[in-house]
Each structure stands twice: as structure tokens, then as C-alpha cells.
Design an enzyme around this catalytic site. Structure first.
Site, mmCIF file in Angstrom:
data_model
loop_
_atom_site.group_PDB
_atom_site.id
_atom_site.type_symbol
_atom_site.label_atom_id
_atom_site.label_comp_id
_atom_site.label_asym_id
_atom_site.label_seq_id
_atom_site.Cartn_x
_atom_site.Cartn_y
_atom_site.Cartn_z
ATOM 1 N N GLU A 120 0.834 -1.211 0.000
ATOM 2 C CA GLU A 120 0.000 0.000 0.000
ATOM 3 C C GLU A 120 0.868 1.260 0.000
ATOM 4 O O GLU A 120 0.505 2.267 -0.608
ATOM 5 C CB GLU A 120 -0.861 0.008 1.267
ATOM 6 C CG GLU A 120 -2.119 -0.790 1.159
ATOM 7 C CD GLU A 120 -3.294 0.119 0.903
ATOM 8 O OE1 GLU A 120 -3.518 0.448 -0.279
ATOM 9 O OE2 GLU A 120 -3.967 0.493 1.866
ATOM 10 N N THR A 169 -6.337 11.530 -2.045
ATOM 11 C CA THR A 169 -5.998 11.117 -0.670
ATOM 12 C C THR A 169 -5.149 12.201 -0.014
ATOM 13 O O THR A 169 -5.269 12.466 1.174
ATOM 14 C CB THR A 169 -5.243 9.775 -0.700
ATOM 15 O OG1 THR A 169 -6.081 8.835 -1.375
ATOM 16 C CG2 THR A 169 -4.965 9.240 0.687
#
Ligand code: HSE
Length: 292
Positions: A120, A169
Site C-alpha cells: 500500500e 488522498t
């Protein structure tokens, strides 16, 4: 060849910023792996055109590296990227489980949490485990700063409504306040504890109440066109609580099974009233990654 499926996930659940997560019964990513001298990646499905196939820039390339498991990897995306539904975590978790099996590494699902979290980090810059933990372990998960994760099975109906808006994000993290007041801290601890108790009892009222968050969600809601109306519409249709899913833009509602369809319809309608197209997944707390 080994194929694994890993679910979409919803991180934070309001009061558990960077800590709580839940696996959704659907949608999900499917990843197939075959042994190869070096890793190559193919992507199909939802939003495939936005996902790099260079192993240096793709979560599954980092997972293959971490497991020393080079492979030809095919990712079939059920979870659109930048949805707030743990898209990269689903790919990372499915790849970790499939490669662990292909190379007979013998790691447990818990062992694979930090491996998938490192994957990630390739796309997000930071290794958050609050999506990969539920994608691997299933149920409701709590991650700690020492990388440990606890999973609790729960039977709960959910609606995840994904609008056609983009929230980066980076923006979603920039609006997170640097500090909290003691009053907000006390309220958040109470809500998080209420939510956890609700998960243990599969009690949609307690979970819905525990989603409330006075700190992060109000700031992030500003980034999602139509959020206030969608929240009101879901609550009016019988949802017991509503919050931003992960970093957004998806919006998550908790409800009773009998209200799920009407909550989904009203949330899509709420976004339409704000001029935003959306789709709703009528889903539930689900299982973690499985080898198919
Ligand atoms: N906890 C993370 C956030 C989830 O809300 O920013 C997305 O990585």
C-alpha cells in the site's frame, strides 16, 4: 496458477480514524498468479486504465518483492481506484494470499498484514494497515501502531455509496486537524468504544451511533459534494449511522437488512439532488481474502 479474492473495505468508521476497518461482502478484487522469472502485471476491470502495470509502481509488485515471489500477476478489479473502498488494499491482500500459496511460504493472514501494508505504501506513500487488515482478516478490524491487528466477526448490513467525484488522498489527509481538544477526544473515545461494543453484539444501533466523529469527518465531508444531503437522506430512510468511507468519496451507511434497499436508493437520490452521479453497493460485513 493460484487465484485469490480479497474484498473492498471501509476504513476509519468515523470514530476510529487510521484504526478501524471493516471488510465488505462485495465488491472484491480477484488476483491470479503464476510462477515466473520476474514479475509482470496485467490489470482488467473497474478503473484498470488508471492502474500502473510497472511492478515498481503497483502494490502487487511490492508484495511480490516482499515475499520474494516473482510471478505473472493478473489483477481483475472489482473495486474502482480512488473510491474510499480500499481498492489498492484489495489487490495487495489478494496478491499476498495468492503468492503465499503459490510459493508455499506458510505465512498466516496476520503475518501478511504488514506485507500488504508495505505494498500500500507504494501507492499512498504511507503504510496504513486499516484497509489491508480487514481485506486479509475479514470482519471488523482494529489495527495498532505496532502493526498488530484484531479481528471481530459481525453480522451487519451496510450500504457503500460511491459518487462520481474525485477526492485525492493527499487533500483528504491535509484537512485532518493536527490536534484535538480534550472534549473532542473524550467524545471520540466514547463513540469508538460504543462502535466496538456494537460490533461484538452485531447491533446496528450501537454501531451507527458509534460512527459519529467530531474531528476528522466534518473536515472531510466538505470535500464531498452532496455529503450533507446524502447523510440526511440515508438517516431518513432508516440508516442508524452514516460516515465517510476511508478518505472518501464513498459514503458508508449502517442499517437493518430490511432497510438496506431503501437506504441505497435514497443515497443515490441524495447525490443526484446535488448533481452528482453515484452507485450504491448493498453489502454487509464480510470475510477476508480467500484462495479460490
Ligand atoms: N485511514 C486512511 C485515511 C485510510 O483515512 O486517510 C486511507 O488510506
Amino acid at each position: 496458477m493460484v487465484t485469490a479474492r480479497a474484498p473492498a473495505t471501509s476504513a476509519n468508521l468515523g470514530s476510529g480514524f487510521d484504526t478501524f476497518g471493516v471488510a465488505l461482502s462485495h465488491p472484491a478484487d480477484t488476483v491470479s498468479v503464476e510462477r515466473a522469472a520476474e514479475t509482470t502485471i496485467e490489470v482488467s476491470g473497474a478503473g484498470a486504465e488508471f492502474i500502473p502495470t510497472d511492478p515498481e509502481r503497483n502494490v502487487v509488485g511490492a508484495v511480490a518483492d516482499a515475499l520474494d515471489a516473482p510471478a505473472h500477476i493478473h489483477i481483475d478489479k472489482g473495486v474502482r481506484p480512488s473510491s474510499g473502498l480500499g481498492s489498492s488494499a484489495a489487490s495487495a491482500a489478494a496478491a499476498a494470499v495468492a503468492l503465499n500459496e503459490l510459493y508455499d511460504r506458510g505465512y498466516s493472514r496476520h503475518d501478511l498484514v504488514p506485507v500488504a501494508a508495505e505494498g500500500e505504501a507504494v501507492v499512498s506513500g504511507e503504510a496504513h494497515a486499516d484497509n489491508v487488515a480487514p481485506a486479509l482478516l475479514g470482519g471488523f478490524t482494529i489495527v495498532r501502531s505496532d502493526d498488530g491487528a484484531t479481528s471481530i466477526a459481525a453480522d451487519l448490513s451496510l450500504v457503500a455509496c460511491l459518487p462520481e467525484v474525485v477526492v485525492s488522498t493527499r487533500d483528504a489527509r491535509e484537512v485532518v486537524p493536527d490536534s484535538v481538544s480534550m472534549a473532542d477526544h473524550v467524545e471520540t473515545v466514547g463513540n469508538a468504544a460504543t462502535l466496538t461494543a456494537g460490533m461484538c453484539r452485531s447491533d446496528s444501533r450501537l454501531v451507527g451511533r458509534g460512527l459519529d466523529d467530531p474531528v476528522v469527518t466534518p473536515a472531510r465531508a466538505e470535500l464531498i459534494t452532496g455529503y450533507a444531503g446524502v447523510r440526511e437522506a440515508a438517516l431518513a430512510a432508516g440508516a442508524t449511522g452514516v460516515t465517510v468511507s476511508g478518505a472518501g468519496p464513498s459514503v458508508l451507511a449502517v442499517c437493518e437488512p430490511g432497510e438496506r434497499r431503501s437506504v441505497a436508493i435514497e443515497m443515490v437520490e441524495g447525490f443526484a439532488d446535488a448533481g452528482v452521479g453515484a452507485r450504491a453497493y448493498q453489502t454487509a460485513v464480510g470475510d477476508g481474502a480467500t484462495v479460490l
